[in-house]
Enzyme design. Structure first.
Site, PDB file in Angstrom:
ATOM      1  N   SER A 145       0.858  -1.178   0.000  1.00  0.00           N
ATOM      2  CA  SER A 145       0.000   0.000   0.000  1.00  0.00           C
ATOM      3  C   SER A 145       0.890   1.222   0.000  1.00  0.00           C
ATOM      4  O   SER A 145       2.066   1.159   0.390  1.00  0.00           O
ATOM      5  CB  SER A 145      -0.876   0.012   1.263  1.00  0.00           C
ATOM      6  OG  SER A 145      -1.525   1.254   1.444  1.00  0.00           O
ATOM      7  N   TYR A 158      -2.537  -0.899  10.401  1.00  0.00           N
ATOM      8  CA  TYR A 158      -2.427  -1.091   8.958  1.00  0.00           C
ATOM      9  C   TYR A 158      -1.102  -0.545   8.438  1.00  0.00           C
ATOM     10  O   TYR A 158      -0.398  -1.200   7.659  1.00  0.00           O
ATOM     11  CB  TYR A 158      -3.604  -0.385   8.270  1.00  0.00           C
ATOM     12  CG  TYR A 158      -3.739  -0.665   6.802  1.00  0.00           C
ATOM     13  CD1 TYR A 158      -4.413  -1.793   6.342  1.00  0.00           C
ATOM     14  CD2 TYR A 158      -3.209   0.209   5.854  1.00  0.00           C
ATOM     15  CE1 TYR A 158      -4.555  -2.049   4.984  1.00  0.00           C
ATOM     16  CE2 TYR A 158      -3.344  -0.027   4.498  1.00  0.00           C
ATOM     17  CZ  TYR A 158      -4.026  -1.159   4.067  1.00  0.00           C
ATOM     18  OH  TYR A 158      -4.159  -1.397   2.725  1.00  0.00           O
TER      19      TYR A 158
END
Length: 263
Positions: A145, A158
């Site tokens: 990401s 995350y």
């Protein structure tokens, strides 16, 4: 002409929806046999599986392995080799998210995010590498990401997990660099998937603002091009990294983030 050799076998975790399903379609279209994985309605998953087989004339199997359970991950890889004869390409895509301040972050959510987003990458790669080494060819593609390179508030678990994926990618690539195996990470910005849809709702709740404000002022604020990345963009890059044309590309993280990490 296909970018893949015929009869390649690919495992894609978290591929019953979103980015993973888009990658599954792309690989099946190029002639690869596919192992799908993820949660969802059993009838809908079977419809997806059978549809890919019928449309592209490849073998498609489904593993219900829970990406938080190492034994099930290992069984998924072993089952792929038994059913499809090989394990050439592994796409570690499974991911979950939770948004909360650090001091209010539920402990069980932290553990779950680290397990699914980071530890599963290790467990799946660990299980797949012996088969790739035996063939002297393999591709590990980790869907990280933009948050594997930069941070945002309220996403500590995350961000930590995705940074870990980028670090793991580098370390693993160095270990197998002389064995015909490449290991790379794709770092998308925001892609409009079910996971991101949930983030929009969660951020709206945290900040007490409408959804459209979350999209404009929070999610797309750091992306200079002000658009969501497309699933097909991620899938096309995964196909390239799986091809022989990318044999010299390893240990790197490639962004599809509209210029986010250029700042």
């Amino acid at each position: 002409m296909s970018r893949l050799h015929q009869d390649r076998s690919v495992i894609i975790t978290g591929s019953t929806s979103g980015i993973g399903l888009g990658i599954a379609h792309a690989f099946a279209r190029e002639g690869a046999n596919v192992t799908l994985n993820g949660f969802g309605d059993a009838d809908e998953i079977e419809k997806i599986r059978a549809g890919l087989e019928a449309e592209f004339g490849v073998k498609v199997r489904y593993s219900h392995a829970d990406m938080s359970k190492p034994a099930e991950i290992s069984a998924m890889v072993g089952g792929t080799v038994s059913a499809l004869g090989r394990c050439d390409i592994l796409v570690n895509n499974a991911g979950i998210q939770h948004v909360a301040p650090v001091d209010e972050f539920p402990l069980e959510k932290w553990d779950a995010i680290v397990a699914v987003n980071l530890s599963s990458v290790f467990h799946a790669t660990r299980a797949a590498l012996p088969h790739m080494k035996a063939a002297n060819w393999g591709r590990v593609i980790n869907i990280a990401s933009a948050h594997g390179l930069v941070a945002s508030p309220y996403k500590s678990a995350y961000v930590a997990a995705k940074h870990g994926v980028v670090g793991f990618t580098k370390a693993c690539a160095l270990e197998v660099a002389e064995q015909g195996i490449t290991v790379n990470a794709i770092c998308p910005g925001y892609v409009l998937t079910p996971l991101v849809e949930k983030q929009i709702d969660d951020q709206a709740k945290v900040h007490g603002i409408p959804r459209e404000n979350v999209i404009r002022d929070i999610l797309l604020a750091p992306q200079p091009n002000k658009r969501f990345a497309e699933i097909d963009e991620v899938a096309s890059l995964a196909l390239y990294l799986a091809s022989d044309a990318a044999q010299g590309v390893t240990g790197t993280s490639i962004s599809i983030d509209g210029g986010w990490t250029a700042r």
